[in-house]
Design an enzyme around this catalytic site. Structure first.
Site, PDB file in Angstrom:
ATOM      1  CG  ASP A  60      -8.028 -51.564  -1.672  1.00 34.50           C
ATOM      2  OD1 ASP A  60      -8.023 -51.305  -2.904  1.00 34.50           O
ATOM      3  OD2 ASP A  60      -8.831 -52.363  -1.160  1.00 34.50           O
ATOM      4  CG  ASN A  86       3.384 -51.399 -10.330  1.00 31.04           C
ATOM      5  OD1 ASN A  86       3.893 -51.718 -11.403  1.00 31.04           O
ATOM      6  ND2 ASN A  86       3.030 -52.297  -9.410  1.00 31.04           N
ATOM      7  CE1 TYR A 166      -3.738 -54.574 -17.919  1.00 29.40           C
ATOM      8  CE2 TYR A 166      -2.937 -55.106 -20.121  1.00 29.40           C
ATOM      9  CZ  TYR A 166      -2.694 -54.679 -18.826  1.00 29.40           C
ATOM     10  OH  TYR A 166      -1.414 -54.345 -18.447  1.00 29.40           O
ATOM     11  CE  LYS A 170      -2.568 -51.243 -17.602  1.00 28.30           C
ATOM     12  NZ  LYS A 170      -2.090 -50.607 -16.352  1.00 28.30           N
ATOM     13  CB  THR A 201       4.093 -60.327 -13.583  1.00 27.15           C
ATOM     14  OG1 THR A 201       2.983 -60.037 -14.452  1.00 27.15           O
ATOM     15  CG2 THR A 201       5.249 -59.395 -13.909  1.00 27.15           C
TER      16      THR A 201
END
Length: 252
Positions: A60, A86, A166, A170, A201
């Site tokens: 985790d 990832n 998000y 990144k 996904t």
């Protein structure tokens, strides 16, 4: 020749699973990092059924004790050749809301995994990576973190609604990549960011136009770079207005 050892975080599904499968097909031993034990073991078995030398490791990325236990467990191999950071998230309650309505609670939840988790895992694994002949670190980023792309009215990203959590996570990950590459530039370790492209996904309710297998290709490429390969770049699927696609360097 001893098989190379690769750790992939968030490897029980999607791009992470496909990354493990493709690296496994290159005769690497793949360590399937997953938070959920049942899902991790299912992924391990599926990869083994496909011919990969896969082993599940509970990991985790938001839990310091879990990270330390994983690093201690990997010690049995003596080193680590590849780390693919990832694991990531975008699915929080108000992700689609504009910046002016951003929830700091949601933003912290995204950064815990996408930013702080990467630093925590990388630092824990670096002693093992330093023992490898020429280790590779791959941080799975996204073109949405490109400030160049986001600020260009002619770029496909210009059509996306503005949001903070998000994309900014990144962008932060991209800088983290550059800083690790800078620190390690005089070593055999290479650190790069991978751009999977808009991949179908659970992240996006499978709305992406690239398959998980395709989305894993940039990570696999960067994980297997030769000694004269690049260091400190963002590389992967190049999104263009004409959807011509192709691979190349993503502008910061």
């Amino acid at each position: 020749m001893t098989a190379k050892i690769a750790l992939i975080t968030g490897a029980n599904k999607g791009i992470g699973y496909e990354t493990a499968r493709q690296l496994g097909s290159q005769e690497m031993t793949v360590l399937v990092g997953a938070r959920d034990t049942d899902r991790g073991r299912e992924a391990e078995q599926s990869l083994r059924d496909g011919g990969a030398d896969a082993r599940f490791v509970q990991l985790d990325v938001t839990d310091a004790k879990s990270i330390q236990r994983a690093a201690e467990w990997i010690e049995e191999y003596g080193h680590l050749d590849v780390l693919v950071n990832n694991a990531g998230t975008a699915t929080v309650a108000r992700q689609g809301y504009p910046p002016s309505q951003t929830s700091l609670e949601d933003m912290r939840a995204v950064y815990e995994i996408n930013v702080f988790g990467v630093v925590a895992v990388t630092n824990a694994m670096l002693p093992l990576l330093r023992r490898a002949p020429a280790a590779r670190i791959v941080n799975v980023s996204s073109e949405v973190g490109s400030i160049t792309g986001q600020s260009d009215p002619a770029h496909p990203l210009a059509q996306m609604p503005p949001s903070v959590q998000y994309p900014s996570s990144k962008a932060a990950l991209n800088m983290i990549t550059v800083m690790y590459a800078k620190e390690l530039r005089d070593t055999p370790i290479k650190v790069n960011a991978a751009n999977p492209g808009f991949t179908a996904t659970d992240f996006n309710n499978h709305r992406g136009f690239r398959s998980a297998s395709e989305g894993a290709e940039p990570s696999v490429y960067l994980a297997t770079l030769p000694d004269d390969g690049p260091n400190g770049i963002h590389w992967g699927y190049v999104w263009t207005t004409d959807n011509a696609g192709g691979y190349g360097v993503i502008p910061w």
